[in-house]
Scaffold this motif. Structure first.
Motif, PDB file in Angstrom:
ATOM      1  N   HIS A 158       0.836  -1.204   0.000  1.00 12.16           N
ATOM      2  CA  HIS A 158       0.000   0.000   0.000  1.00 12.16           C
ATOM      3  C   HIS A 158       0.877   1.263   0.000  1.00 12.16           C
ATOM      4  N   SER A 159       1.838   1.269  -0.904  1.00 15.15           N
ATOM      5  CA  SER A 159       2.831   2.334  -0.941  1.00 15.15           C
ATOM      6  C   SER A 159       2.288   3.580  -1.620  1.00 15.15           C
ATOM      7  N   SER A 160       3.009   4.674  -1.412  1.00 14.44           N
ATOM      8  CA  SER A 160       2.666   5.928  -2.082  1.00 14.44           C
ATOM      9  C   SER A 160       3.058   5.858  -3.543  1.00 14.44           C
ATOM     10  N   ARG A 161       2.603   6.836  -4.315  1.00 11.70           N
ATOM     11  CA  ARG A 161       2.902   6.869  -5.751  1.00 11.70           C
ATOM     12  C   ARG A 161       4.401   6.989  -5.994  1.00 11.70           C
ATOM     13  N   ALA A 162       5.104   7.717  -5.116  1.00 10.36           N
ATOM     14  CA  ALA A 162       6.550   7.883  -5.292  1.00 10.36           C
ATOM     15  C   ALA A 162       7.280   6.554  -5.115  1.00 10.36           C
ATOM     16  N   VAL A 163       6.874   5.782  -4.126  1.00 12.22           N
ATOM     17  CA  VAL A 163       7.502   4.476  -3.887  1.00 12.22           C
ATOM     18  C   VAL A 163       7.196   3.525  -5.035  1.00 12.22           C
ATOM     19  N   VAL A 164       5.956   3.567  -5.535  1.00 19.19           N
ATOM     20  CA  VAL A 164       5.579   2.729  -6.672  1.00 19.19           C
ATOM     21  C   VAL A 164       6.446   3.061  -7.879  1.00 19.19           C
ATOM     22  N   SER A 165       6.669   4.340  -8.128  1.00 14.89           N
ATOM     23  CA  SER A 165       7.498   4.756  -9.256  1.00 14.89           C
ATOM     24  C   SER A 165       8.935   4.274  -9.099  1.00 14.89           C
ATOM     25  N   ALA A 166       9.497   4.447  -7.891  1.00 18.33           N
ATOM     26  CA  ALA A 166      10.880   4.019  -7.660  1.00 18.33           C
ATOM     27  C   ALA A 166      11.024   2.508  -7.816  1.00 18.33           C
ATOM     28  N   ALA A 167      10.084   1.762  -7.251  1.00 18.34           N
ATOM     29  CA  ALA A 167      10.134   0.301  -7.359  1.00 18.34           C
ATOM     30  C   ALA A 167       9.993  -0.147  -8.801  1.00 18.34           C
ATOM     31  N   SER A 168       9.162   0.536  -9.565  1.00 19.31           N
ATOM     32  CA  SER A 168       8.960   0.195 -10.966  1.00 19.31           C
ATOM     33  C   SER A 168      10.239   0.375 -11.770  1.00 19.31           C
ATOM     34  N   VAL A 169      10.934   1.470 -11.547  1.00 21.10           N
ATOM     35  CA  VAL A 169      12.183   1.736 -12.272  1.00 21.10           C
ATOM     36  C   VAL A 169      13.250   0.711 -11.899  1.00 21.10           C
ATOM     37  N   ILE A 170      13.413   0.465 -10.607  1.00 23.60           N
ATOM     38  CA  ILE A 170      14.428  -0.495 -10.154  1.00 23.60           C
ATOM     39  C   ILE A 170      14.140  -1.889 -10.695  1.00 23.60           C
ATOM     40  N   ALA A 171      12.866  -2.292 -10.662  1.00 25.32           N
ATOM     41  CA  ALA A 171      12.493  -3.614 -11.164  1.00 25.32           C
ATOM     42  C   ALA A 171      12.718  -3.720 -12.671  1.00 25.32           C
ATOM     43  N   GLY A 172      12.445  -2.653 -13.413  1.00 23.75           N
ATOM     44  CA  GLY A 172      12.684  -2.671 -14.847  1.00 23.75           C
ATOM     45  C   GLY A 172      14.162  -2.868 -15.170  1.00 23.75           C
ATOM     46  N   LEU A 173      15.033  -2.145 -14.449  1.00 25.40           N
ATOM     47  CA  LEU A 173      16.473  -2.292 -14.665  1.00 25.40           C
ATOM     48  C   LEU A 173      16.950  -3.684 -14.258  1.00 25.40           C
ATOM     49  N   ALA A 174      16.434  -4.188 -13.130  1.00 25.29           N
ATOM     50  CA  ALA A 174      16.830  -5.521 -12.679  1.00 25.29           C
ATOM     51  C   ALA A 174      16.372  -6.598 -13.664  1.00 25.29           C
ATOM     52  N   THR A 175      15.183  -6.426 -14.216  1.00 27.62           N
ATOM     53  CA  THR A 175      14.664  -7.411 -15.176  1.00 27.62           C
ATOM     54  C   THR A 175      15.506  -7.467 -16.428  1.00 27.62           C
ATOM     55  N   VAL A 176      15.840  -6.310 -16.987  1.00 27.76           N
ATOM     56  CA  VAL A 176      16.630  -6.314 -18.230  1.00 27.76           C
ATOM     57  C   VAL A 176      18.034  -6.847 -17.971  1.00 27.76           C
TER      58      VAL A 176
END
Length: 343
Positions: A124-142
């Motif tokens: 139940h994170s804030s929009r800022a945390v969701v954005s940061a997690a999304s970017v980190i996960a995208g880099l980790a996935t690639v």
């Protein structure tokens, strides 16, 4: 005879340059017109002069709130996300020499989506945390996909296959999270997964805008190197290109843009898949299509959002409209590649 050959080549180059300038200019004009339409149209259609006065800071009753709080952030989100999706998709397709090698198909978007859904539903994170997690996960996935696909040497086909497998796994994770989540959390997650400009707010846009401002010029500057990479590893190396550093720079820049755009608007379907082929068909070959692909992405997102808002009895998120446009093209592409023996 030699002078005639040189003149013929130069004439062809000038013709291709004129075509590039003309098409790019028309795409930019169309994008500007769609931006204006995003600001003017809504439940209430305001006169142009009122919109200009509201944008300049004049507090007109009703107009100021509608334009500056609702329509302007929505337009800017679509503009930046469309440009990011378009450039990133074209970069992957050109660099890997395969129209299927775009962030949607090889799992990068799914990595960002899985992290965002986890933050929304579980933490139940804030929009800022969701954005940061999304970017980190995208880099980790690639990074994970790239490591698995290397083997003894880099292989485009292996990368696509590994990416498709990772995407299937991550999509299963997303489905599981939705299945076990609380009922009240599902609408927010589904709205994000669909890809939508609804609810865009001005204070959420700076990370996306800054990422595009930094990463897009890097890819544009490396546009010539990107076109050379399309010739193959050995040809690019023989022409003096450091393929390893160039590829890593392009991948990191593209993934940062795609992940930040996904974090802001959700994974808008097929924009990164369609932008490159459309730009290449319009512009032709001979010059880098990075900027035209970005402008095609902008036009697709803004036009699809306007269609979703006003063309039907009910309002649909932009991702549904782009999905309806992209799915037939994907089927057509698969059929054509199968006939050519490329699958």
């Amino acid at each position: 005879m030699r002078n005639q050959s040189v003149e013929f080549i130069m004439a062809g180059r000038r013709q291709r340059r004129r075509r590039w300038v003309l098409v790019t200019s028309l795409l930019a004009v169309l994008a500007g017109m769609l931006c204006c339409a995003m600001l003017l149209l809504g439940s209430t259609i305001y006169p142009v002069q009122d919109v200009i006065r509201a944008l300049s800071g004049e507090h007109l009753k009703g107009v100021f709130f509608a334009v500056n709080t609702i329509r302007l952030p929505r337009m800017l989100a679509g503009l930046c996300a469309g440009f990011a999706f378009g450039i990133a998709g074209y970069t992957f397709q050109t660099m890997l020499r395969n129209p299927l090698a775009n962030p949607n198909v090889i799992g990068i978007t799914s990595g960002s989506s899985a992290a965002a859904v986890f933050c929304i539903i579980v933490l139940h994170s804030s929009r800022a945390v969701v954005s940061a997690a999304s970017v980190i996960a995208g880099l980790a996935t690639v990074l994970f996909i790239y490591m698995l696909s290397r083997g003894r040497s880099f292989s485009v086909g292996r990368l696509i296959l590994v990416g498709i497998g990772i995407q299937a796994m991550l999509d299963a994770v997303i489905s599981y999270l939705l299945l076990v989540s609380a009922q009240q959390d599902i609408p927010a997650a589904l709205r994000w997964l669909t890809g939508s400009l609804n609810g865009s707010q001005m204070h959420e846009l700076p990370p996306l805008v800054i990422t595009v401002i930094i990463a897009a010029p890097i890819i544009i500057v490396l546009g010539k190197h990107l076109d050379i990479l399309e010739l193959g590893e050995q040809s690019a190396s023989s022409l003096g290109i450091d393929t390893g550093k160039t590829r890593i720079t392009l991948i990191v820049s593209s993934v940062c843009m795609i992940a930040m755009a996904t974090a802001t608007t959700g994974p808008i379907a097929f924009v990164s898949f369609l932008s490159g082929p459309i730009a290449k068909r319009l512009v032709g070959v001979g010059f880098s299509n990075v900027i035209p692909a970005g402008l095609v992405g902008v036009n697709l997102v803004l036009a699809a959002d306007l269609i979703g808002q006003f063309a039907f009895e009910y309002r649909f998120p932009v991702g549904i409209i782009t999905g309806l446009l992209g799915a037939p093209y994907l089927i057509f592409l698969l059929i054509r590649m199968n006939r050519k023996g490329e699958l």
